[in-house]
Design a protein around this motif. Structure first.
Motif, PDB file in Angstrom:
ATOM      1  N   SER A 105       0.866  -1.167   0.000  1.00 34.09           N
ATOM      2  CA  SER A 105       0.000   0.000   0.000  1.00 34.09           C
ATOM      3  C   SER A 105       0.905   1.220   0.000  1.00 34.09           C
ATOM      4  O   SER A 105       1.764   1.364   0.871  1.00 34.09           O
ATOM      5  N   MET A 131      -5.828  -0.086   2.676  1.00 33.95           N
ATOM      6  CA  MET A 131      -5.977  -0.315   4.110  1.00 33.95           C
ATOM      7  C   MET A 131      -7.361   0.095   4.594  1.00 33.95           C
ATOM      8  O   MET A 131      -7.760  -0.279   5.676  1.00 33.95           O
ATOM      9  N   ASN A 143      -6.358  -6.175   5.812  1.00 33.32           N
ATOM     10  CA  ASN A 143      -6.090  -5.697   7.162  1.00 33.32           C
ATOM     11  C   ASN A 143      -4.897  -6.420   7.771  1.00 33.32           C
ATOM     12  O   ASN A 143      -4.539  -7.521   7.360  1.00 33.32           O
ATOM     13  N   CYS A 144      -4.328  -5.812   8.767  1.00 30.32           N
ATOM     14  CA  CYS A 144      -3.065  -6.277   9.345  1.00 30.32           C
ATOM     15  C   CYS A 144      -3.200  -7.563  10.156  1.00 30.32           C
ATOM     16  O   CYS A 144      -2.213  -8.254  10.373  1.00 30.32           O
ATOM     17  N   VAL A 151       3.244  -1.058   4.074  1.00 31.82           N
ATOM     18  CA  VAL A 151       2.652   0.246   3.805  1.00 31.82           C
ATOM     19  C   VAL A 151       3.775   1.272   3.742  1.00 31.82           C
ATOM     20  O   VAL A 151       4.545   1.418   4.687  1.00 31.82           O
ATOM     21  N   CYS A 170       1.544  -6.086   9.511  1.00 26.02           N
ATOM     22  CA  CYS A 170       1.845  -4.928   8.656  1.00 26.02           C
ATOM     23  C   CYS A 170       3.164  -4.287   9.078  1.00 26.02           C
ATOM     24  O   CYS A 170       3.440  -4.148  10.267  1.00 26.02           O
TER      25      CYS A 170
END
Length: 194
Positions: A105, A131, A143-144, A151, A170
């Motif tokens: 991301s 995200m 999602n993490c 990211v 993440c």
């Protein structure tokens, strides 16, 4: 007034000038070849740097540091010494990414390319992701807690806030655009255990 010369003298002078010009050109070609040969050797030794770090041999060729780890070849823009001052708490290793999808991301291509080039052979696939639901792009929302996501955010103002940190699965790389690849390499060295 000009001296009157006959055809034989004129031909002799022309022949001498042509011979002189020919010898000069041959000399230039000879010296440029020799200079290129010696210059090329000097260039190769100057552009190839070597570094041993934690028992791993790093060789810089064409602007990239090349190294092998567990039979795999890697190539980074920075070596571990150049990113030693970048530290972060990380619990993930390359094995946590192996055989699983990896999502990115962010809008900066260079650090994404740097990471992807080095761990693409380990991961199942690489895709862009969002995200949150309202991101710019038609990417899946991840999602993490479930997905491995990197990211990359551009800090446009305060460089003192540059950092890498991990939340669940993440990894967030928050830095100025010019430092993003350095931080990406620090991340790579960390997950590779270097």
């Amino acid at each position: 007034m000009r001296k009157i010369i006959n055809q034989e003298q004129r031909d002799k002078k022309t022949h001498r000038n042509q011979l002189l010009i020919g010898l000069i050109l041959i000399g230039l070609m000879l010296f440029s070849s020799v200079g290129y040969a010696f210059g090329e050797r000097g260039t190769k030794t100057n552009t190839e740097d070597k570094l041993d770090y934690n028992g791993i041999s790093f060789v810089k060729t064409n602007g990239y540091w090349n190294f092998n780890l567990n039979g795999k070849a890697f190539m980074t823009q920075y070596n571990p010494i150049e990113v030693e001052n970048i530290s972060f708490l990380n619990t993930m290793l390359i094995s946590d990414y192996t055989g699983k999808p990896l999502y990115f991301s962010g809008t900066s291509n260079e650090p994404i390319y740097e990471i992807n080039r080095n761990i693409n052979s380990f991961v199942l696939r690489v895709n862009n992701a969002c995200m949150e639901n309202n991101c710019s792009g038609n990417f899946p929302v991840k999602n993490c807690s479930v997905d491995n996501i990197i990211v990359i955010k551009d800090l446009e103002t305060n460089k003192d806030l540059e950092k890498i940190y991990q939340e669940e699965n993440c990894v967030f790389i928050n830095t100025d655009v010019e430092n993003q690849t350095r931080y990406a390499d620090a991340f790579l060295f960390k997950i590779l255990g270097i």
